[in-house]
Scaffold this motif. Structure first.
Motif, PDB file in Angstrom:
ATOM      1  N   THR A   2      18.834  41.938 109.525  1.00 26.77           N
ATOM      2  CA  THR A   2      18.178  40.631 109.423  1.00 26.77           C
ATOM      3  C   THR A   2      17.989  40.025 110.812  1.00 26.77           C
ATOM      4  N   ARG A   3      17.082  39.076 110.882  1.00 23.48           N
ATOM      5  CA  ARG A   3      16.840  38.400 112.167  1.00 23.48           C
ATOM      6  C   ARG A   3      18.084  37.641 112.635  1.00 23.48           C
ATOM      7  N   LEU A   4      18.833  37.087 111.682  1.00 24.67           N
ATOM      8  CA  LEU A   4      20.047  36.368 112.049  1.00 24.67           C
ATOM      9  C   LEU A   4      21.064  37.317 112.686  1.00 24.67           C
ATOM     10  N   ARG A   5      21.211  38.499 112.114  1.00 24.06           N
ATOM     11  CA  ARG A   5      22.139  39.489 112.697  1.00 24.06           C
ATOM     12  C   ARG A   5      21.648  39.963 114.061  1.00 24.06           C
ATOM     13  N   LEU A   6      20.340  40.140 114.190  1.00 25.04           N
ATOM     14  CA  LEU A   6      19.782  40.525 115.490  1.00 25.04           C
ATOM     15  C   LEU A   6      20.032  39.443 116.537  1.00 25.04           C
ATOM     16  N   PHE A   7      19.891  38.187 116.122  1.00 25.95           N
ATOM     17  CA  PHE A   7      20.173  37.086 117.040  1.00 25.95           C
ATOM     18  C   PHE A   7      21.641  37.100 117.446  1.00 25.95           C
ATOM     19  N   ALA A   8      22.533  37.324 116.497  1.00 27.66           N
ATOM     20  CA  ALA A   8      23.967  37.391 116.805  1.00 27.66           C
ATOM     21  C   ALA A   8      24.258  38.537 117.759  1.00 27.66           C
ATOM     22  N   LEU A   9      23.610  39.676 117.551  1.00 25.73           N
ATOM     23  CA  LEU A   9      23.782  40.820 118.444  1.00 25.73           C
ATOM     24  C   LEU A   9      23.253  40.511 119.841  1.00 25.73           C
ATOM     25  N   TRP A  10      22.088  39.841 119.891  1.00 22.65           N
ATOM     26  CA  TRP A  10      21.536  39.431 121.184  1.00 22.65           C
ATOM     27  C   TRP A  10      22.513  38.504 121.911  1.00 22.65           C
ATOM     28  N   PHE A  11      23.044  37.551 121.194  1.00 20.44           N
ATOM     29  CA  PHE A  11      23.971  36.597 121.807  1.00 20.44           C
ATOM     30  C   PHE A  11      25.205  37.314 122.357  1.00 20.44           C
ATOM     31  N   LEU A  12      25.742  38.232 121.595  1.00 20.33           N
ATOM     32  CA  LEU A  12      26.895  39.009 122.048  1.00 20.33           C
ATOM     33  C   LEU A  12      26.550  39.796 123.316  1.00 20.33           C
ATOM     34  N   CYS A  13      25.407  40.440 123.321  1.00 23.12           N
ATOM     35  CA  CYS A  13      24.978  41.191 124.513  1.00 23.12           C
ATOM     36  C   CYS A  13      24.789  40.266 125.712  1.00 23.12           C
ATOM     37  N   ALA A  14      24.217  39.100 125.474  1.00 22.55           N
ATOM     38  CA  ALA A  14      24.006  38.143 126.565  1.00 22.55           C
ATOM     39  C   ALA A  14      25.327  37.678 127.165  1.00 22.55           C
ATOM     40  N   MET A  15      26.353  37.549 126.345  1.00 22.08           N
ATOM     41  CA  MET A  15      27.677  37.133 126.831  1.00 22.08           C
ATOM     42  C   MET A  15      28.392  38.272 127.580  1.00 22.08           C
ATOM     43  N   VAL A  16      28.210  39.491 127.126  1.00 24.68           N
ATOM     44  CA  VAL A  16      28.943  40.633 127.682  1.00 24.68           C
ATOM     45  C   VAL A  16      28.275  41.216 128.926  1.00 24.68           C
ATOM     46  N   THR A  17      26.962  41.124 129.039  1.00 26.85           N
ATOM     47  CA  THR A  17      26.241  41.768 130.139  1.00 26.85           C
ATOM     48  C   THR A  17      26.733  41.351 131.523  1.00 26.85           C
ATOM     49  N   PRO A  18      26.953  40.074 131.817  1.00 25.74           N
ATOM     50  CA  PRO A  18      27.471  39.733 133.153  1.00 25.74           C
ATOM     51  C   PRO A  18      28.827  40.390 133.449  1.00 25.74           C
ATOM     52  N   ILE A  19      29.655  40.504 132.439  1.00 31.69           N
ATOM     53  CA  ILE A  19      30.958  41.145 132.616  1.00 31.69           C
ATOM     54  C   ILE A  19      30.762  42.624 132.938  1.00 31.69           C
ATOM     55  N   LEU A  20      29.843  43.274 132.229  1.00 28.95           N
ATOM     56  CA  LEU A  20      29.567  44.689 132.474  1.00 28.95           C
ATOM     57  C   LEU A  20      29.016  44.924 133.876  1.00 28.95           C
ATOM     58  N   ILE A  21      28.161  44.034 134.335  1.00 34.61           N
ATOM     59  CA  ILE A  21      27.584  44.173 135.677  1.00 34.61           C
ATOM     60  C   ILE A  21      28.688  44.081 136.729  1.00 34.61           C
ATOM     61  N   VAL A  22      29.574  43.117 136.582  1.00 33.00           N
ATOM     62  CA  VAL A  22      30.695  42.981 137.526  1.00 33.00           C
ATOM     63  C   VAL A  22      31.623  44.192 137.431  1.00 33.00           C
ATOM     64  N   ALA A  23      31.892  44.643 136.206  1.00 31.42           N
ATOM     65  CA  ALA A  23      32.762  45.814 136.027  1.00 31.42           C
ATOM     66  C   ALA A  23      32.150  47.054 136.676  1.00 31.42           C
ATOM     67  N   MET A  24      30.843  47.207 136.566  1.00 27.08           N
ATOM     68  CA  MET A  24      30.177  48.352 137.201  1.00 27.08           C
ATOM     69  C   MET A  24      30.311  48.288 138.720  1.00 27.08           C
ATOM     70  N   LEU A  25      30.149  47.101 139.276  1.00 26.01           N
ATOM     71  CA  LEU A  25      30.309  46.925 140.720  1.00 26.01           C
ATOM     72  C   LEU A  25      31.732  47.273 141.154  1.00 26.01           C
ATOM     73  N   VAL A  26      32.708  46.788 140.421  1.00 18.79           N
ATOM     74  CA  VAL A  26      34.114  47.075 140.742  1.00 18.79           C
ATOM     75  C   VAL A  26      34.373  48.578 140.658  1.00 18.79           C
ATOM     76  N   GLN A  27      33.850  49.231 139.621  1.00 21.84           N
ATOM     77  CA  GLN A  27      34.034  50.679 139.491  1.00 21.84           C
ATOM     78  C   GLN A  27      33.369  51.427 140.646  1.00 21.84           C
ATOM     79  N   ALA A  28      32.179  50.991 141.035  1.00 20.39           N
ATOM     80  CA  ALA A  28      31.461  51.668 142.112  1.00 20.39           C
ATOM     81  C   ALA A  28      32.184  51.523 143.453  1.00 20.39           C
TER      82      ALA A  28
END
Length: 100
Positions: A2-28
């Motif tokens: 559903t669109r509501l679930r897709l929105f929830a998934l988008w929101f989760l990705c939007a919250m996690v992406t900055p953390i992943l970017i920083v984690a990738m930098l730290v790993q590199a």
């Protein structure tokens, strides 16, 4: 889905992406370069999905396959990618049997 679930998934990705970017930098810089590279490939596959490609395929592989097929856009994009990753990068990814 559903669109509501897709929105929830988008929101989760939007919250996690900055953390992943920083984690990738730290790993590199301080950690596992293999893990950082895996994270970069995941982002690359996400970018390929953005442009209508397979979620399990990198932009380089898709471009290499399009280059082999004679697609005009690939003749423009492949040299740009190859400039960053080395000459023949796209074609090498398109013909690499381990990625299939």
């Amino acid at each position: 889905m559903t669109r509501l679930r897709l929105f929830a998934l988008w929101f989760l990705c939007a919250m996690v992406t900055p953390i992943l970017i920083v984690a990738m930098l730290v790993q590199a810089v301080l950690g596992s370069t293999t893990r950082a590279q895996s994270m970069a490939v995941a982002l690359d596959e996400c970018g390929n999905s953005l442009f209508g490609g397979d979620a399990q395929e990198t932009i380089s592989r898709r471009t290499g396959l399009a280059l082999i097929a004679g697609k005009r856009w690939a003749k423009i994009v492949a040299p740009l990618i190859d400039c960053v990753f080395g000459q023949g990068h796209c074609l090498a990814n398109a013909t690499d049997k381990s990625t299939i």
